[in-house]
Every structure is written in structure tokens, then in C-alpha cells.
Design a protein around this motif. Structure first.
Motif, mmCIF file in Angstrom:
data_model
loop_
_atom_site.group_PDB
_atom_site.id
_atom_site.type_symbol
_atom_site.label_atom_id
_atom_site.label_comp_id
_atom_site.label_asym_id
_atom_site.label_seq_id
_atom_site.Cartn_x
_atom_site.Cartn_y
_atom_site.Cartn_z
ATOM 1 N N ASP A 56 0.864 -1.178 0.000
ATOM 2 C CA ASP A 56 0.000 0.000 0.000
ATOM 3 C C ASP A 56 0.902 1.231 0.000
ATOM 4 O OD1 ASP A 56 0.943 0.265 2.603
ATOM 5 O OD2 ASP A 56 -0.997 -0.090 3.554
ATOM 6 N N LYS A 57 0.328 2.418 0.071
ATOM 7 C CA LYS A 57 1.131 3.639 -0.027
ATOM 8 C C LYS A 57 2.067 3.832 1.163
ATOM 9 C CE LYS A 57 -2.523 6.530 1.884
ATOM 10 N NZ LYS A 57 -3.392 7.663 1.640
ATOM 11 N N ASN A 58 1.819 3.125 2.285
ATOM 12 C CA ASN A 58 2.655 3.242 3.479
ATOM 13 C C ASN A 58 3.668 2.108 3.597
ATOM 14 O OD1 ASN A 58 1.267 5.587 4.312
ATOM 15 N ND2 ASN A 58 -0.351 4.315 5.169
ATOM 16 N N PHE A 59 3.883 1.359 2.505
ATOM 17 C CA PHE A 59 4.819 0.236 2.444
ATOM 18 C C PHE A 59 4.423 -0.931 3.353
ATOM 19 C CE2 PHE A 59 7.310 3.632 0.649
ATOM 20 C CZ PHE A 59 7.879 3.015 -0.442
ATOM 21 N N ASN A 60 3.126 -1.096 3.575
ATOM 22 C CA ASN A 60 2.633 -2.291 4.251
ATOM 23 C C ASN A 60 2.320 -3.322 3.177
ATOM 24 O OD1 ASN A 60 2.594 -1.106 6.887
ATOM 25 N ND2 ASN A 60 0.769 0.017 6.267
ATOM 26 N N VAL A 61 2.693 -4.586 3.415
ATOM 27 C CA VAL A 61 2.467 -5.638 2.434
ATOM 28 C C VAL A 61 0.988 -5.993 2.404
ATOM 29 C CG1 VAL A 61 3.014 -8.004 1.784
ATOM 30 C CG2 VAL A 61 4.787 -6.543 2.719
ATOM 31 N N VAL A 62 0.389 -5.930 1.219
ATOM 32 C CA VAL A 62 -1.016 -6.295 1.041
ATOM 33 C C VAL A 62 -1.113 -7.788 0.722
ATOM 34 C CG1 VAL A 62 -3.105 -5.885 -0.324
ATOM 35 C CG2 VAL A 62 -1.586 -3.984 0.241
ATOM 36 N N ASP A 63 -0.273 -8.257 -0.207
ATOM 37 C CA ASP A 63 -0.266 -9.666 -0.603
ATOM 38 C C ASP A 63 1.115 -10.006 -1.156
ATOM 39 O OD1 ASP A 63 -1.225 -12.218 -0.977
ATOM 40 O OD2 ASP A 63 -2.607 -11.702 -2.599
ATOM 41 N N PHE A 64 1.402 -11.314 -1.247
ATOM 42 C CA PHE A 64 2.701 -11.722 -1.773
ATOM 43 C C PHE A 64 2.594 -13.096 -2.401
ATOM 44 C CE2 PHE A 64 2.561 -13.950 2.150
ATOM 45 C CZ PHE A 64 3.430 -15.022 2.047
ATOM 46 N N ALA A 65 3.561 -13.414 -3.275
ATOM 47 C CA ALA A 65 3.630 -14.739 -3.890
ATOM 48 C C ALA A 65 5.078 -15.039 -4.253
ATOM 49 C CB ALA A 65 2.765 -14.802 -5.142
ATOM 50 N N LYS A 66 5.505 -16.276 -3.960
ATOM 51 C CA LYS A 66 6.851 -16.721 -4.303
ATOM 52 C C LYS A 66 6.879 -17.124 -5.776
ATOM 53 C CE LYS A 66 6.953 -20.019 -1.258
ATOM 54 N NZ LYS A 66 7.436 -21.115 -0.414
ATOM 55 N N LEU A 67 7.981 -16.842 -6.445
ATOM 56 C CA LEU A 67 8.123 -17.254 -7.836
ATOM 57 C C LEU A 67 8.675 -18.668 -7.954
ATOM 58 C CD1 LEU A 67 9.393 -14.048 -9.634
ATOM 59 C CD2 LEU A 67 7.074 -14.915 -9.411
ATOM 60 N N ASP A 68 9.372 -19.149 -6.939
ATOM 61 C CA ASP A 68 9.849 -20.529 -6.944
ATOM 62 C C ASP A 68 9.825 -21.067 -5.515
ATOM 63 O OD1 ASP A 68 12.107 -19.506 -5.665
ATOM 64 O OD2 ASP A 68 13.336 -19.585 -7.454
ATOM 65 N N ASP A 69 9.943 -22.380 -5.388
ATOM 66 C CA ASP A 69 9.855 -23.004 -4.072
ATOM 67 C C ASP A 69 11.169 -22.957 -3.304
ATOM 68 O OD1 ASP A 69 7.204 -23.581 -4.479
ATOM 69 O OD2 ASP A 69 7.610 -25.541 -5.359
ATOM 70 N N ARG A 70 12.229 -22.517 -3.958
ATOM 71 C CA ARG A 70 13.522 -22.465 -3.282
ATOM 72 C C ARG A 70 13.614 -21.295 -2.329
ATOM 73 N NH1 ARG A 70 17.039 -22.461 -8.528
ATOM 74 N NH2 ARG A 70 15.333 -21.082 -8.981
ATOM 75 N N SER A 71 12.869 -20.242 -2.580
ATOM 76 C CA SER A 71 12.966 -19.069 -1.716
ATOM 77 C C SER A 71 12.125 -19.281 -0.470
ATOM 78 C CB SER A 71 12.505 -17.812 -2.462
ATOM 79 O OG SER A 71 11.199 -17.980 -2.926
ATOM 80 N N ALA A 72 12.705 -18.969 0.651
ATOM 81 C CA ALA A 72 12.002 -19.072 1.924
ATOM 82 C C ALA A 72 11.402 -17.702 2.207
ATOM 83 C CB ALA A 72 12.965 -19.497 3.022
ATOM 84 N N ALA A 73 10.242 -17.449 1.630
ATOM 85 C CA ALA A 73 9.674 -16.105 1.688
ATOM 86 C C ALA A 73 8.661 -15.974 2.808
ATOM 87 C CB ALA A 73 8.996 -15.794 0.369
ATOM 88 N N ALA A 74 8.743 -14.867 3.446
ATOM 89 C CA ALA A 74 7.743 -14.506 4.434
ATOM 90 C C ALA A 74 6.937 -13.349 3.866
ATOM 91 C CB ALA A 74 8.430 -14.088 5.730
ATOM 92 N N LYS A 75 5.788 -13.110 4.453
ATOM 93 C CA LYS A 75 4.971 -12.000 3.968
ATOM 94 C C LYS A 75 5.719 -10.682 4.113
ATOM 95 C CE LYS A 75 0.644 -9.574 4.587
ATOM 96 N NZ LYS A 75 -0.629 -9.491 5.270
ATOM 97 N N ASP A 76 6.344 -10.490 5.256
ATOM 98 C CA ASP A 76 7.075 -9.250 5.488
ATOM 99 C C ASP A 76 8.481 -9.366 4.915
ATOM 100 O OD1 ASP A 76 4.954 -8.035 6.870
ATOM 101 O OD2 ASP A 76 5.494 -9.120 8.696
#
Length: 149
Positions: A56-76
Motif C-alpha cells: 500500500d502507499k505506506n509500504f505495508n504488504v497487502v499480498d505476496f507470492a513466491k516465484l519458486d519453491d527455493r525461496s524461503a519467503a515470508a509476507k514481510d
């Protein structure tokens, strides 16, 4: 016997249809499915961690998606990825064209028929809806001319 052969072919087909663990998705596959900022002031960013996030405009994460399964991604995002997003946003704002301020000279300029190029008389007469008082096309060549009052 026939049933077991058919079952083995079917199960092999199902295994082939399941994506592999290391399959890489493109941004175009992921982005349309992500939630966006409802105000319209947000943006999307692909981080160095191979995660597409919408902010959003305040740099809060609205949604996310990993492009591959190798990345250990968190929402933040990590601090480095958040800094990347802020830098990308500032560059985008910097490169966005801004409306030009109206100067006193702009107010004095009047719409002039001779400054309008035309192919025929009907084109000149059609300019009246834009505030011009043009009636004829003074031909320079057989296809190009200047409108005249």
C-alpha cells in the motif's frame, strides 16, 4: 492385469501433470492473482528474494507470492528487500511526468486557425467544437493545407 497396466499409465499421467518442486513461475502468472491496495495508491515489487509483493502507499504488504519453491519467503520483506522497494518507488515517482504550471503567457495565447494543418474544408469546420473559428482549408499541396477563418 489390464486394470493394473491402465492404472499405472493413469498414475504416471497424474504425476506428470503435478508441477515439480523447483518449478519457477513468471511474474505475469502471479501478479494478476495478488490483492491490491484498495485506494489505488499502492504498487507491486519483485524483490531480490524472488517474491512479488504488493504494497500500500505506506509500504505495508497487502499480498505476496513466491516465484519458486527455493525461496524461503515470508509476507514481510527483509530490511534489504524493503529498501529495494522504497528505492524503486522513489525512482518511479521521480520519473513520472508532472503537469506543467500555467504561466501568464499561456492565458494570452488564442486559438489560431492558420496554425492548424488540414486536408479539407470539413476538417477546419469541425474544429469549431474546440473553440476555433475556421471555415476553409487553404491548400498547400493536394492533401495538406492550413485552416483559415
Amino acid at each position: 492385469m489390464k486394470f493394473s497396466i491402465a492404472f499405472s499409465f493413469m498414475s504416471a499421467g497424474l504425476v506428470a501433470a503435478v508441477p515439480s518442486a523447483n518449478q519457477i513461475r513468471s511474474v505475469n502468472d502471479v501478479l494478476p492473482n495478488l490483492k491490491r491496495d484498495a485506494s489505488g495508491a499502492g504498487f507491486a515489487h519483485l524483490g531480490s528474494d524472488n517474491v512479488v509483493r504488493t504494497f500500500d502507499k505506506n509500504f505495508n504488504v497487502v499480498d505476496f507470492a513466491k516465484l519458486d519453491d527455493r525461496s524461503a519467503a515470508a509476507k514481510d520483506p527483509s530490511a534489504d528487500v524493503l529498501a529495494e522497494a522504497k528505492l524503486a518507488k522513489s525512482k518511479a515517482v521521480e520519473q513520472t511526468s508532472k503537469p506543467r504550471k500555467i504561466t501568464p503567457l499561456d492565458a494570452r495565447q488564442e486559438k489560431s486557425c492558420p496554425s492548424q494543418s488540414c486536408p479539407d474544408d470539413s476538417y477546419c469546420k469541425g474544429l469549431s467544437i474546440y473553440g476555433y473559428d475556421c471555415s476553409t482549408c487553404y491548400s498547400v499541396t493536394h492533401t495538406v493545407g492550413n485552416c483559415q477563418a
